[in-house]
Scaffold this motif. Sequence first.
Motif, short mmCIF file in Angstrom:
data_model
loop_
_atom_site.label_atom_id
_atom_site.label_comp_id
_atom_site.label_asym_id
_atom_site.label_seq_id
_atom_site.Cartn_x
_atom_site.Cartn_y
_atom_site.Cartn_z
N CYS A 81 -37.58 102.57 84.96
CA CYS A 81 -38.14 103.91 85.14
C CYS A 81 -38.26 104.25 86.62
O CYS A 81 -38.79 103.49 87.41
CB CYS A 81 -39.52 103.99 84.48
N ALA A 83 -39.41 107.43 87.48
CA ALA A 83 -40.29 108.59 87.60
C ALA A 83 -41.46 108.21 88.50
O ALA A 83 -41.66 107.04 88.84
CB ALA A 83 -40.75 109.04 86.23
N ALA A 85 -44.81 107.86 88.59
CA ALA A 85 -45.85 106.85 88.41
C ALA A 85 -45.28 105.44 88.59
O ALA A 85 -45.91 104.57 89.20
CB ALA A 85 -46.49 106.98 87.03
N CYS A 86 -44.09 105.23 88.09
CA CYS A 86 -43.49 103.90 88.20
C CYS A 86 -42.95 103.66 89.61
O CYS A 86 -43.01 102.54 90.12
CB CYS A 86 -42.38 103.72 87.18
N CYS A 113 -39.05 108.13 82.96
CA CYS A 113 -40.18 107.95 82.06
C CYS A 113 -39.78 107.27 80.75
O CYS A 113 -38.92 107.72 80.01
CB CYS A 113 -40.93 109.24 81.77
N LEU A 114 -40.48 106.16 80.51
CA LEU A 114 -40.30 105.43 79.26
C LEU A 114 -41.55 105.55 78.40
O LEU A 114 -41.73 104.80 77.44
CB LEU A 114 -40.03 103.95 79.58
N GLY A 115 -42.42 106.50 78.77
CA GLY A 115 -43.65 106.71 78.00
C GLY A 115 -44.64 105.56 78.17
O GLY A 115 -45.49 105.34 77.32
N ASN A 116 -44.53 104.86 79.28
CA ASN A 116 -45.40 103.70 79.50
C ASN A 116 -46.02 103.80 80.90
O ASN A 116 -46.20 102.79 81.59
CB ASN A 116 -44.53 102.44 79.38
N CYS A 117 -46.34 105.05 81.28
CA CYS A 117 -46.68 105.35 82.68
C CYS A 117 -47.91 104.61 83.18
O CYS A 117 -48.02 104.31 84.37
CB CYS A 117 -46.91 106.83 82.86
N ALA A 122 -42.39 100.38 84.63
CA ALA A 122 -41.96 100.13 83.26
C ALA A 122 -40.45 99.91 83.20
O ALA A 122 -39.69 100.54 83.92
CB ALA A 122 -42.34 101.31 82.37
S1 FES Z 1 -43.43 107.23 84.81
FE1 FES Z 1 -42.54 105.36 84.30
S2 FES Z 1 -42.95 105.17 82.20
FE2 FES Z 1 -43.66 107.13 82.66
#
Ligand code: FES
Length: 151
Positions: A81, A83, A85-86, A113-117, A122
């Motif tokens: 990921c 995105a 946050a990651c 995003c893997l929905g594990n933010c 992730a």
């Molecule tokens: S930002 Fe990485 S899983 Fe959502």
Amino acid sequence: MGDTEQNEQEITGLINPFVDQAGGLLPALHALQENYGYIDGAAIPILADHFNQTRADVHGVISFYHDFRSEKPARHIVKICQAEACQAMGSRALVDHVNAHIAGDITIEKVYCLGNCACGPAVMVDGRTYGRVDAARLNAIVASHRSDAKS
Ligand code: FES
């Protein structure tokens, strides 16, 4: 190339259920990728024929959606990921790590995003999601997927 070229009938069989559906091209592409792991260039004219689109249109759809691969993937697929946050938790360094140390039988895909933010960075390896992954943990995860694949 070879595999799908030899399998025109099989490709047609896979995409046929979607031909009469509105927006059927997308599920047809998913069906091909699920079956072959990627969408071979040889499938493009077949898709264009069946969905009454130009080859350029089909190609445009494939390149628009990042989920579609145009090349045969390696044995293991590592999605990392990228995105925000990651990234804040070091996911870029993980991409560098895989490139430098554990490439070979691995296809790396940068995803958003893997929905594990909450548990960044992730990573998804062969369809399984892991959180708070650092370089050492990623080595261990990949090693376990490699040994699962052998058994
Ligand atoms: S930002 Fe990485 S899983 Fe959502």
